[in-house]
Scaffold this active site. Sequence first.
Site, PDB file in Angstrom:
ATOM      1  N   HIS A 266      -1.932 -40.721  33.376  1.00  0.00           N
ATOM      2  CA  HIS A 266      -1.129 -39.747  34.138  1.00  0.00           C
ATOM      3  C   HIS A 266      -1.035 -40.276  35.573  1.00  0.00           C
ATOM      4  O   HIS A 266      -1.789 -39.881  36.462  1.00  0.00           O
ATOM      5  CB  HIS A 266      -1.767 -38.358  34.115  1.00  0.00           C
ATOM      6  CG  HIS A 266      -1.125 -37.420  35.095  1.00  0.00           C
ATOM      7  ND1 HIS A 266       0.144 -36.915  34.940  1.00  0.00           N
ATOM      8  CD2 HIS A 266      -1.565 -36.916  36.273  1.00  0.00           C
ATOM      9  CE1 HIS A 266       0.447 -36.153  35.972  1.00  0.00           C
ATOM     10  NE2 HIS A 266      -0.565 -36.135  36.803  1.00  0.00           N
TER      11      HIS A 266
ATOM     12  N   ASP B   8       4.161 -34.285  32.070  1.00  0.00           N
ATOM     13  CA  ASP B   8       5.020 -35.482  31.996  1.00  0.00           C
ATOM     14  C   ASP B   8       5.904 -35.421  30.750  1.00  0.00           C
ATOM     15  O   ASP B   8       7.089 -35.761  30.786  1.00  0.00           O
ATOM     16  CB  ASP B   8       4.141 -36.741  31.959  1.00  0.00           C
ATOM     17  CG  ASP B   8       3.114 -36.731  33.071  1.00  0.00           C
ATOM     18  OD1 ASP B   8       3.517 -36.780  34.237  1.00  0.00           O
ATOM     19  OD2 ASP B   8       1.904 -36.641  32.779  1.00  0.00           O
TER      20      ASP B   8
HETATM   21  P1  NAX Z   1      -5.286 -27.010  45.176  1.00  0.00           P
HETATM   22  O1  NAX Z   1      -5.833 -27.916  46.226  1.00  0.00           O
HETATM   23  O2  NAX Z   1      -4.300 -25.950  45.518  1.00  0.00           O
HETATM   24  O3  NAX Z   1      -6.519 -26.274  44.447  1.00  0.00           O
HETATM   25  C1  NAX Z   1      -7.650 -26.964  44.034  1.00  0.00           C
HETATM   26  C2  NAX Z   1      -8.765 -25.958  43.955  1.00  0.00           C
HETATM   27  O4  NAX Z   1      -9.899 -26.614  43.396  1.00  0.00           O
HETATM   28  C3  NAX Z   1      -9.202 -25.432  45.334  1.00  0.00           C
HETATM   29  O5  NAX Z   1      -9.191 -24.020  45.325  1.00  0.00           O
HETATM   30  C4  NAX Z   1     -10.613 -25.983  45.507  1.00  0.00           C
HETATM   31  O6  NAX Z   1     -11.468 -25.107  46.209  1.00  0.00           O
HETATM   32  C5  NAX Z   1     -11.032 -26.131  44.042  1.00  0.00           C
HETATM   33  N1  NAX Z   1     -12.163 -27.068  43.851  1.00  0.00           N
HETATM   34  C6  NAX Z   1     -12.437 -28.222  44.513  1.00  0.00           C
HETATM   35  N2  NAX Z   1     -13.589 -28.744  44.066  1.00  0.00           N
HETATM   36  C7  NAX Z   1     -14.026 -27.923  43.086  1.00  0.00           C
HETATM   37  C8  NAX Z   1     -15.168 -27.930  42.249  1.00  0.00           C
HETATM   38  N3  NAX Z   1     -16.096 -28.881  42.354  1.00  0.00           N
HETATM   39  N4  NAX Z   1     -15.319 -26.932  41.348  1.00  0.00           N
HETATM   40  C9  NAX Z   1     -14.405 -25.940  41.266  1.00  0.00           C
HETATM   41  N5  NAX Z   1     -13.301 -25.869  42.039  1.00  0.00           N
HETATM   42  C10 NAX Z   1     -13.113 -26.852  42.929  1.00  0.00           C
HETATM   43  O7  NAX Z   1      -4.722 -27.964  44.032  1.00  0.00           O
HETATM   44  P2  NAX Z   1      -3.703 -27.638  42.856  1.00  0.00           P
HETATM   45  O8  NAX Z   1      -2.318 -27.809  43.337  1.00  0.00           O
HETATM   46  O9  NAX Z   1      -4.092 -26.364  42.206  1.00  0.00           O
HETATM   47  O10 NAX Z   1      -3.981 -28.896  41.893  1.00  0.00           O
HETATM   48  C11 NAX Z   1      -5.234 -29.055  41.253  1.00  0.00           C
HETATM   49  C12 NAX Z   1      -5.342 -30.433  40.638  1.00  0.00           C
HETATM   50  O11 NAX Z   1      -4.355 -30.629  39.654  1.00  0.00           O
HETATM   51  C13 NAX Z   1      -5.144 -31.582  41.656  1.00  0.00           C
HETATM   52  O12 NAX Z   1      -6.152 -32.565  41.427  1.00  0.00           O
HETATM   53  C14 NAX Z   1      -3.784 -32.128  41.282  1.00  0.00           C
HETATM   54  O13 NAX Z   1      -3.642 -33.481  41.636  1.00  0.00           O
HETATM   55  C15 NAX Z   1      -3.806 -31.930  39.792  1.00  0.00           C
HETATM   56  N6  NAX Z   1      -2.523 -31.977  39.104  1.00  0.00           N
HETATM   57  C16 NAX Z   1      -2.489 -32.542  37.879  1.00  0.00           C
HETATM   58  C17 NAX Z   1      -1.345 -32.563  37.105  1.00  0.00           C
HETATM   59  C18 NAX Z   1      -1.332 -33.174  35.747  1.00  0.00           C
HETATM   60  O14 NAX Z   1      -0.268 -33.221  35.166  1.00  0.00           O
HETATM   61  N7  NAX Z   1      -2.425 -33.672  35.194  1.00  0.00           N
HETATM   62  C19 NAX Z   1      -0.074 -32.018  37.619  1.00  0.00           C
HETATM   63  C20 NAX Z   1      -0.256 -31.055  38.751  1.00  0.00           C
HETATM   64  C21 NAX Z   1      -1.347 -31.395  39.725  1.00  0.00           C
HETATM   65  O15 NAX Z   1      -0.837 -32.326  40.639  1.00  0.00           O
END
Ligand code: NAX
Length: 325
Positions: A186, A158
Amino acid sequence: MPAPITVAVTGGAGQIGYSLLFSIAQGAVFGPDQPVRLKVLEIPPAMKVVEGVALELEDCAFGLLDGLELSDDPEAAFSDANWALLVGSKPRGPGMERGDLIRENGPIFVSQGNALQKAAADIRVLVVGNPCNTNCLIARGNAPEIPADRWFAMTRLDHNRAVNQLAKKSGSDVNAVERVTIWGNHSATQYPDYHHALINGDPATSVIDDETWLQEEFISRVQKRGAEVIEARGKSSAASAASAICDHVRTFHFGTPENDWTSAAVVSDGSYGITEGLLTSFPIKARPDGWEIVQDLEINDFSRGKIDASVEELQRERDIVADLL
Ligand code: NAX
């Protein structure tokens, strides 16, 4: 060569992981002379995919990559880690409200908090998986021995978005923009604060002599930038999120520039009247040996209202997960 720094990354098979792991191994965080060890945590159904990512990491022949371990066991993944980057979480499903997502992801951060407490003695934790502030609050609540100053939730993306918007509007280089602050959660209630920002050393409010644009379009564009990316790309921000994670860790490892600060959600100590203990985004000065919240900024009525609204949302989120803390 110095001793390696160990970085644990969760969600390594996901979109962000696919960019982040390569950047860390390439030296984008700790520099060209610092070896790193990567420990990647995934859930069992995603292990095959993360094994494929590991094959590609090997094929890059990164000179700084001193070790790479994959695991579906949080304690094993976090053991001896100096940084844990908690990216993995469940995405928001169709029709799911923010409160549902909070409840759905909460248990992940209970078990990861427990594992962090047991596994890692010298650890800093950055939570990225959404809702990141409240997930960080939950993990911290389950790892009471890890000191308060080691916990972060990410608002650096952000912050970078806000810097870019001010640079574009003023026709300046992004390097000319300093002292932007993201306050609060956020989420869409975050408050990108331009009042103390400088552009080429001059107040942003005098360089961009358009209060309506600053109060309305600037704030709204930053708040809704994630949705704008989804609308265009069909997927949520990934490379920019990975880049922001690298920026966050690098900034807290090496420190903020002399005249600038960064934004990060940290455990509130009550500064600016913000409820103690909430993971809230503040302006932060970092040094290699620690960090502090920038104090004594003047907060006008407009800013106060925006900050309070975002903090109220964080209080409501905390109430939703009270039993997990
Ligand atoms: P994806 O859905 O592509 O990848 C998430 C990964 O996490 C998957 O491979 C899944 O198997 C794994 N996972 C789920 N549960 C798990 C656990 N208990 N232990 C280990 N791994 C686990 O998501 P992606 O685009 O990579 O985004 C990841 C996270 O970042 C999401 O929650 C998203 O909302 C968040 N974000 C946060 C941002 C921020 O600024 N704070 C910005 C970007 C993003 O939106």
